[in-house]
Motif scaffolding. Structure first.
Motif, PDB file in Angstrom:
ATOM      1  N   PHE A  46       0.907  -1.122  -0.100  1.00  0.00           N
ATOM      2  CA  PHE A  46      -0.250   0.003  -0.094  1.00  0.00           C
ATOM      3  C   PHE A  46       0.970   1.393  -0.082  1.00  0.00           C
ATOM      4  O   PHE A  46       0.414   2.167  -0.631  1.00  0.00           O
ATOM      5  N   ALA A  47       1.859   1.289   0.670  1.00  0.00           N
ATOM      6  CA  ALA A  47       2.857   2.328   0.558  1.00  0.00           C
ATOM      7  C   ALA A  47       3.259   2.797  -0.813  1.00  0.00           C
ATOM      8  O   ALA A  47       3.343   4.101  -1.197  1.00  0.00           O
ATOM      9  N   ALA A  48       3.447   1.827  -1.824  1.00  0.00           N
ATOM     10  CA  ALA A  48       3.679   2.180  -2.849  1.00  0.00           C
ATOM     11  C   ALA A  48       2.549   2.651  -3.913  1.00  0.00           C
ATOM     12  O   ALA A  48       2.686   3.618  -4.892  1.00  0.00           O
ATOM     13  N   LEU A  49       1.256   2.218  -3.623  1.00  0.00           N
ATOM     14  CA  LEU A  49       0.139   2.777  -4.190  1.00  0.00           C
ATOM     15  C   LEU A  49      -0.146   4.107  -3.784  1.00  0.00           C
ATOM     16  O   LEU A  49      -0.529   4.939  -4.546  1.00  0.00           O
ATOM     17  N   ALA A  50       0.170   4.352  -2.335  1.00  0.00           N
ATOM     18  CA  ALA A  50      -0.050   5.899  -1.899  1.00  0.00           C
ATOM     19  C   ALA A  50       0.983   6.612  -2.527  1.00  0.00           C
ATOM     20  O   ALA A  50       0.766   7.979  -2.924  1.00  0.00           O
ATOM     21  N   ALA A  51       2.180   6.238  -2.793  1.00  0.00           N
ATOM     22  CA  ALA A  51       3.247   6.957  -3.269  1.00  0.00           C
ATOM     23  C   ALA A  51       3.081   7.246  -4.724  1.00  0.00           C
ATOM     24  O   ALA A  51       3.350   8.635  -5.364  1.00  0.00           O
ATOM     25  N   GLU A  52       2.305   6.558  -5.547  1.00  0.00           N
ATOM     26  CA  GLU A  52       1.637   6.568  -6.812  1.00  0.00           C
ATOM     27  C   GLU A  52       0.789   7.881  -6.918  1.00  0.00           C
ATOM     28  O   GLU A  52       0.850   8.699  -7.482  1.00  0.00           O
ATOM     29  N   MET A  53      -0.175   7.764  -5.943  1.00  0.00           N
ATOM     30  CA  MET A  53      -1.045   8.858  -5.675  1.00  0.00           C
ATOM     31  C   MET A  53      -0.496  10.158  -5.477  1.00  0.00           C
ATOM     32  O   MET A  53      -0.941  11.099  -6.191  1.00  0.00           O
ATOM     33  N   LEU A  54       0.219  10.249  -4.764  1.00  0.00           N
ATOM     34  CA  LEU A  54       1.387  11.331  -4.404  1.00  0.00           C
ATOM     35  C   LEU A  54       2.044  12.063  -5.651  1.00  0.00           C
ATOM     36  O   LEU A  54       2.134  12.985  -5.785  1.00  0.00           O
ATOM     37  N   ALA A  55       2.413  10.870  -6.371  1.00  0.00           N
ATOM     38  CA  ALA A  55       3.272  11.280  -7.474  1.00  0.00           C
ATOM     39  C   ALA A  55       2.656  11.760  -8.778  1.00  0.00           C
ATOM     40  O   ALA A  55       3.001  12.330  -9.766  1.00  0.00           O
ATOM     41  N   ALA A 127      -6.716  10.933 -12.201  1.00  0.00           N
ATOM     42  CA  ALA A 127      -6.128  11.111 -10.932  1.00  0.00           C
ATOM     43  C   ALA A 127      -7.243  10.498  -9.872  1.00  0.00           C
ATOM     44  O   ALA A 127      -6.760   9.589  -8.895  1.00  0.00           O
ATOM     45  N   ILE A 128      -8.265  10.999  -9.908  1.00  0.00           N
ATOM     46  CA  ILE A 128      -9.199  10.514  -9.133  1.00  0.00           C
ATOM     47  C   ILE A 128      -9.699   9.046  -9.168  1.00  0.00           C
ATOM     48  O   ILE A 128      -9.739   8.255  -8.096  1.00  0.00           O
ATOM     49  N   ASP A 129      -9.814   8.655 -10.298  1.00  0.00           N
ATOM     50  CA  ASP A 129     -10.344   7.227 -10.766  1.00  0.00           C
ATOM     51  C   ASP A 129      -9.272   6.383 -10.419  1.00  0.00           C
ATOM     52  O   ASP A 129      -9.522   5.387  -9.645  1.00  0.00           O
ATOM     53  N   ASN A 130      -8.078   6.688 -10.654  1.00  0.00           N
ATOM     54  CA  ASN A 130      -6.927   5.865 -10.067  1.00  0.00           C
ATOM     55  C   ASN A 130      -6.756   5.845  -8.550  1.00  0.00           C
ATOM     56  O   ASN A 130      -6.294   4.782  -7.977  1.00  0.00           O
ATOM     57  N   GLU A 131      -7.065   6.964  -7.932  1.00  0.00           N
ATOM     58  CA  GLU A 131      -6.850   6.910  -6.593  1.00  0.00           C
ATOM     59  C   GLU A 131      -8.020   5.707  -5.738  1.00  0.00           C
ATOM     60  O   GLU A 131      -7.725   5.128  -5.014  1.00  0.00           O
ATOM     61  N   ASN A 132      -9.322   6.080  -6.304  1.00  0.00           N
ATOM     62  CA  ASN A 132     -10.267   5.208  -6.106  1.00  0.00           C
ATOM     63  C   ASN A 132      -9.876   3.736  -6.095  1.00  0.00           C
ATOM     64  O   ASN A 132     -10.328   2.880  -5.480  1.00  0.00           O
ATOM     65  N   HIS A 133      -9.600   3.540  -7.491  1.00  0.00           N
ATOM     66  CA  HIS A 133      -9.148   2.148  -7.650  1.00  0.00           C
ATOM     67  C   HIS A 133      -7.872   1.571  -6.912  1.00  0.00           C
ATOM     68  O   HIS A 133      -8.046   0.315  -6.056  1.00  0.00           O
ATOM     69  N   HIS A 134      -6.979   2.367  -6.543  1.00  0.00           N
ATOM     70  CA  HIS A 134      -5.847   1.768  -5.473  1.00  0.00           C
ATOM     71  C   HIS A 134      -6.298   1.728  -4.200  1.00  0.00           C
ATOM     72  O   HIS A 134      -5.818   0.932  -3.216  1.00  0.00           O
ATOM     73  N   ARG A 135      -7.181   2.843  -3.804  1.00  0.00           N
ATOM     74  CA  ARG A 135      -7.512   2.788  -2.326  1.00  0.00           C
ATOM     75  C   ARG A 135      -8.472   1.610  -1.887  1.00  0.00           C
ATOM     76  O   ARG A 135      -8.278   1.097  -0.945  1.00  0.00           O
ATOM     77  N   GLY A 136      -9.282   1.218  -3.204  1.00  0.00           N
ATOM     78  CA  GLY A 136      -9.921   0.102  -2.944  1.00  0.00           C
ATOM     79  C   GLY A 136      -9.333  -1.132  -2.681  1.00  0.00           C
ATOM     80  O   GLY A 136      -9.648  -2.058  -1.857  1.00  0.00           O
ATOM     81  N   GLN A 137      -8.138  -1.147  -3.381  1.00  0.00           N
ATOM     82  CA  GLN A 137      -7.198  -2.292  -2.931  1.00  0.00           C
ATOM     83  C   GLN A 137      -6.634  -2.399  -1.856  1.00  0.00           C
ATOM     84  O   GLN A 137      -6.443  -3.420  -1.112  1.00  0.00           O
ATOM     85  N   GLY A 138      -6.414  -1.323  -1.388  1.00  0.00           N
ATOM     86  CA  GLY A 138      -5.917  -0.878   0.249  1.00  0.00           C
ATOM     87  C   GLY A 138      -7.014  -1.357   1.052  1.00  0.00           C
ATOM     88  O   GLY A 138      -6.456  -2.230   2.319  1.00  0.00           O
ATOM     89  N   TYR A 139      -8.034  -1.472   0.639  1.00  0.00           N
ATOM     90  CA  TYR A 139      -9.166  -1.866   1.720  1.00  0.00           C
ATOM     91  C   TYR A 139      -9.310  -3.546   1.677  1.00  0.00           C
ATOM     92  O   TYR A 139      -9.502  -4.076   2.604  1.00  0.00           O
ATOM     93  N   VAL A 140      -8.792  -4.062   0.636  1.00  0.00           N
ATOM     94  CA  VAL A 140      -8.569  -5.723   0.602  1.00  0.00           C
ATOM     95  C   VAL A 140      -7.408  -5.811   1.340  1.00  0.00           C
ATOM     96  O   VAL A 140      -7.539  -6.763   2.282  1.00  0.00           O
TER      97      VAL A 140
ATOM     98  N   ASP B 129     -17.387   6.483  -8.524  1.00  0.00           N
ATOM     99  CA  ASP B 129     -16.235   6.481  -7.494  1.00  0.00           C
ATOM    100  C   ASP B 129     -16.417   4.884  -6.704  1.00  0.00           C
ATOM    101  O   ASP B 129     -15.395   4.124  -6.680  1.00  0.00           O
ATOM    102  N   ASN B 130     -17.565   4.694  -6.474  1.00  0.00           N
ATOM    103  CA  ASN B 130     -17.856   3.239  -5.972  1.00  0.00           C
ATOM    104  C   ASN B 130     -17.576   2.177  -6.920  1.00  0.00           C
ATOM    105  O   ASN B 130     -17.035   0.941  -6.453  1.00  0.00           O
ATOM    106  N   GLU B 131     -17.683   2.212  -8.346  1.00  0.00           N
ATOM    107  CA  GLU B 131     -17.560   1.285  -9.108  1.00  0.00           C
ATOM    108  C   GLU B 131     -16.093   0.899  -9.208  1.00  0.00           C
ATOM    109  O   GLU B 131     -15.265   0.218  -9.484  1.00  0.00           O
ATOM    110  N   ASN B 132     -15.243   2.403  -9.498  1.00  0.00           N
ATOM    111  CA  ASN B 132     -13.648   2.101  -9.230  1.00  0.00           C
ATOM    112  C   ASN B 132     -13.120   1.346  -7.930  1.00  0.00           C
ATOM    113  O   ASN B 132     -12.386   0.807  -8.252  1.00  0.00           O
ATOM    114  N   HIS B 133     -13.793   1.796  -6.675  1.00  0.00           N
ATOM    115  CA  HIS B 133     -13.631   1.139  -5.604  1.00  0.00           C
ATOM    116  C   HIS B 133     -13.792  -0.106  -5.740  1.00  0.00           C
ATOM    117  O   HIS B 133     -12.610  -0.944  -5.373  1.00  0.00           O
TER     118      HIS B 133
END
Lengths: 156, 156
Positions: A46-55, A127-140, B129-133
């Protein structure tokens, strides 16, 4: 607002910052000892996913606002405290650079990071879609670690 | 386009349908035998996540367009073929109902599913957002199953 306006630039930023608060809470609850190492299916921690969001977020807004080409860099900060500090710094910087993007430019086509071409709005949406995508992965990851993720609907 | 318009309603729909094509590809590559059962960390299987997306998109657009209160229902179709058929049906229905929402209504505040209150644009953003998540979560499931997910950036 024009009859063709879905939302204003300020509303889009406010929406994004609400989603970024959810991401921040994912970082906060993520166990420090797993932040840089835990993976499911060989995916990045997850640190790498968050770093990507920051990048993406601030460098994107900065390029759109000023035309400066910033290299895409996503080295994860070493500790959770540093990651959270970077996150908060980015929150303020995103507000600053985004405010410099003139509203009439959202339909303009622009190339970012030397290679991604699209309208200004579609860049921010990426950027927003990608953050949702990776945050969702963080939830898993959190669930796999037995930790309750923050509620997705709470944007305060 | 007004100087305050980030994007038009038609652009938002087109963006969403592009993302929905990515979700469709996740369903397509998901192994049928794991679609209703595979889980990480006790989370819902991907069929249930896809069913939730179906329970939101068209019922949301329909309510916004016509004011009809549709119950939130997310029973997953029994097979992958049925899920894909439902997905394609929803793709066409979303186009139809969304087109009936007058552009000047995106800033209007509305209550959906009898309980969620927000502007029309924020309702559509919640669905996206929810779909991306949840699609992002499907990517983790696929990786955990040793399957390469579709590229996130390809919206064609």
């Amino acid at each position: 607002m024009s009859s063709t306006a879905v939302l204003t630039p300020a509303e889009l930023l406010s929406h994004w910052q609400g989603l970024r608060r959810v991401t921040r809470r994912v970082i906060e609850v993520f166990p420090e000892e797993h932040l840089h190492t835990f993976s499911v299916g060989g995916m990045r921690p997850f640190a790498a996913l968050a770093a990507e969001m920051l990048a993406i977020a601030v460098p994107m807004a900065k390029q759109i606002a000023g035309g400066e080409s910033t290299e895409y860099e996503g080295t994860p900060p070493a500790t959770k405290a540093e990651l959270l500090a970077k996150w908060d710094e980015a929150t303020a910087e995103l507000d600053t650079w985004y405010a410099k993007v003139a509203p009439e430019r959202f339909g303009e086509t622009i190339t970012l990071f030397g290679q991604y071409t699209g309208t200004v709005w579609s860049q921010f949406f990426y950027a927003i879609d990608n953050e949702n995508h990776h945050r969702g992965q963080g939830y898993v990851y959190l669930r796999a670690l037995g930790i309750e993720p923050p509620p997705f609907w709470d944007r305060q």
